[in-house]
Design a protein around this motif. Structure first.
Motif, PDB file in Angstrom:
ATOM      1  N   TRP A  31      27.428 -39.167 -35.970  1.00 42.11           N
ATOM      2  CA  TRP A  31      27.394 -37.729 -35.549  1.00 42.11           C
ATOM      3  C   TRP A  31      28.306 -36.828 -36.729  1.00 42.11           C
ATOM      4  O   TRP A  31      27.748 -35.659 -37.104  1.00 42.11           O
ATOM      5  N   GLN A  41      25.131 -32.058 -33.262  1.00 42.85           N
ATOM      6  CA  GLN A  41      26.500 -32.513 -33.214  1.00 42.85           C
ATOM      7  C   GLN A  41      26.720 -33.534 -32.254  1.00 42.85           C
ATOM      8  O   GLN A  41      25.992 -33.505 -31.000  1.00 42.85           O
ATOM      9  N   CYS A  42      27.890 -34.271 -31.827  1.00 42.06           N
ATOM     10  CA  CYS A  42      27.884 -35.114 -30.825  1.00 42.06           C
ATOM     11  C   CYS A  42      28.385 -34.490 -29.522  1.00 42.06           C
ATOM     12  O   CYS A  42      28.571 -33.328 -29.482  1.00 42.06           O
ATOM     13  N   ASN A  45      31.137 -32.109 -29.058  1.00 40.23           N
ATOM     14  CA  ASN A  45      30.879 -30.635 -29.593  1.00 40.23           C
ATOM     15  C   ASN A  45      30.121 -29.907 -28.257  1.00 40.23           C
ATOM     16  O   ASN A  45      30.766 -28.895 -28.201  1.00 40.23           O
ATOM     17  N   SER A  52      31.850 -31.906 -35.141  1.00 46.03           N
ATOM     18  CA  SER A  52      31.525 -33.402 -35.500  1.00 46.03           C
ATOM     19  C   SER A  52      31.862 -33.617 -36.970  1.00 46.03           C
ATOM     20  O   SER A  52      32.623 -34.601 -37.189  1.00 46.03           O
TER      21      SER A  52
END
Length: 309
Positions: A31, A41-42, A45, A52
C-alpha cells in the motif's frame, strides 16, 4: 552492527524486501507503493486516516512465540535468540534511515510517482509496529513506543497477547491484540504456541480493558479453521472491551501457503457476514468495510475512528 541472523536467513529476508536493522526490520508494504504512485491506500487509511505513504512498517524483533498457521512471514526459519538488544533510539534511527532509502528510488520515476506524496513520505507520520515477530518480546518496547511518539509520530502496536505484563505498561496510540480463535482448543491449533500461553492471553484481554490507548481486537479468519463460532469470539471480546474490532480474511500469501490451501481464504461477503453477526451479538456498530482488503470494522463508539495527525 553485529550479525544476528545466519547468512541463508538473512539473504532470504533481503530477497523478500526486508531491510534488517540489528535484531529488527523494516519493509515497505504494497500500500505504501500504491499510495506513493497516487493510488489507493490501505484500510488503515479508510478506517483511521493513516496515510499509507507516510507509514513505516517495522518490528523491533523477528522472534515469535507463536507459529500461526495463517502467518505469511517466514517464521519457521527464525533463530531462537536475538543476541544483544540495542537501545530504542538507535533502533528507530536505523529503521527511519532504511525507510528513506527504500522510498528514495521513486524520485527517479516522476512519470509514475505522485511527487507531492513522495515529499510527504519523507516525513513519516506513523509507525506500525507489526511487521513480523512478536514485538513485545523486545524488552524495551515501552521505551520504543515512547520514542516514536516523542518524535511526533503515531504508533500502532500489534501483539499476540502473550506478554500481559507489557500491555500493562506500554502506551501506543492504538493497541491491537490478535484474536486467532474463539476457544482454547482452536487457539492451540491456529496459533501453535511454543508453550502453554492461553492463560496469559486471557490475562492480556483483561489488561486491554484498562488500557488508556485506543484498542482493537483483530480477527484473521480462515475458512475451515477459525471462521466459526461468533458467540465464542464475542465472549473473549467482551473481556477486553476494545474500542474497535477488525474482522479480516486470511490471505493465501508467503509461507502460509505451505500450511493452508488457497480455498482457506474467505470471500469479502463471508467476512462481512461474520462481522455483522459479531456486531449484533456485541452491540458494536458496523462502521466500515474495504472489499479489496477483505476487512470490516466494528466500533463500540468509545473513540472516534479517524486519528488527528
Amino acid at each position: 552492527m553485529m550479525e544476528r541472523f545466519p547468512p541463508p536467513i538473512k539473504e532470504r529476508l533481503k530477497r523478500q524486501g526486508y531491510h534488517l536493522v540489528a535484531h529488527g526490520a523494516v519493509k515497505p508494504c504494497l500500500w505504501l507503493r500504491r499510495s506513493i504512485r497516487g493510488g489507493d491506500q490501505c484500510y488503515k487509511n479508510h478506517f483511521y486516516g493513516i496515510a499509507s505513504h507516510r507509514c513505516v512498517q517495522m518490528t523491533p524483533t523477528l522472534l515469535c512465540n507463536h507459529r500461526c498457521l495463517h502467518c505469511w512471514r517466514p517464521i519457521d526459519e527464525m533463530p531462537a535468540s536475538s543476541g544483544d538488544w540495542i537501545e530504542p533510539a538507535e533502533l528507530l534511527d536505523g529503521v527511519l534511515f532504511e525507510q528513506q532509502r527504500l522510498i528514495s528510488g521513486y524520485g527517479g520515476a516522476p512519470e509514475t510517482t505522485d511527487l507531492a506524496r513522495l515529499e510527504e513520505a519523507k516525513s513519516p507520520a506513523h509507525v506500525a509496529v507489526s511487521l513480523m515477530g512478536e514485538p513485545t518480546l523486545y524488552p524495551m518496547i515501552k521505551e520504543l513506543v515512547e520514542e516514536i511518539k516523542g518524535r511526533g509520530m503515531t504508533a500502532f502496536l500489534v501483539t499476540n497477547g502473550t506478554m500481559p505484563e507489557v500491555l500493562g505498561e506500554v502506551r501506543p496510540t492504538q493497541l491491537y491484540i490478535s484474536l486467532n480463535a474463539p476457544d482454547e482448543q482452536t487457539y492451540l491449533k491456529v496459533s501453535n504456541p511454543v508453550a502453554d500461553l492461553w492463560g496469559r492471553f486471557l490475562e492480556s484481554l483483561e489488561m486491554m480493558r484498562d488500557s488508556p490507548s485506543r484498542t482493537v481486537a483483530r480477527l484473521t479468519l480462515a475458512r475451515n479453521l477459525n471462521l466459526k463460532d461468533p458467540q465464542g469470539y464475542a465472549r473473549l471480546i467482551e473481556i477486553a472491551e476494545p474500542d474497535f474490532v477488525e474482522v479480516k480474511a486470511y490471505m493465501h500469501l508467503g509461507s502460509s501457503r505451505n500450511r493452508l490451501e488457497r480455498d482457506s481464504m474467505p470471500t469479502h461477503d463471508e467476512v462481512v457476514e461474520f462481522a455483522r453477526d459479531l456486531s449484533e451479538i456485541l452491540g458494536y456498530r458496523f462502521a466500515d468495510h474495504v472489499p479489496l482488503s477483505r476487512v470490516a470494522l466494528l466500533s463500540r463508539g468509545s473513540a472516534q475512528e479517524k486519528i488527528e495527525l
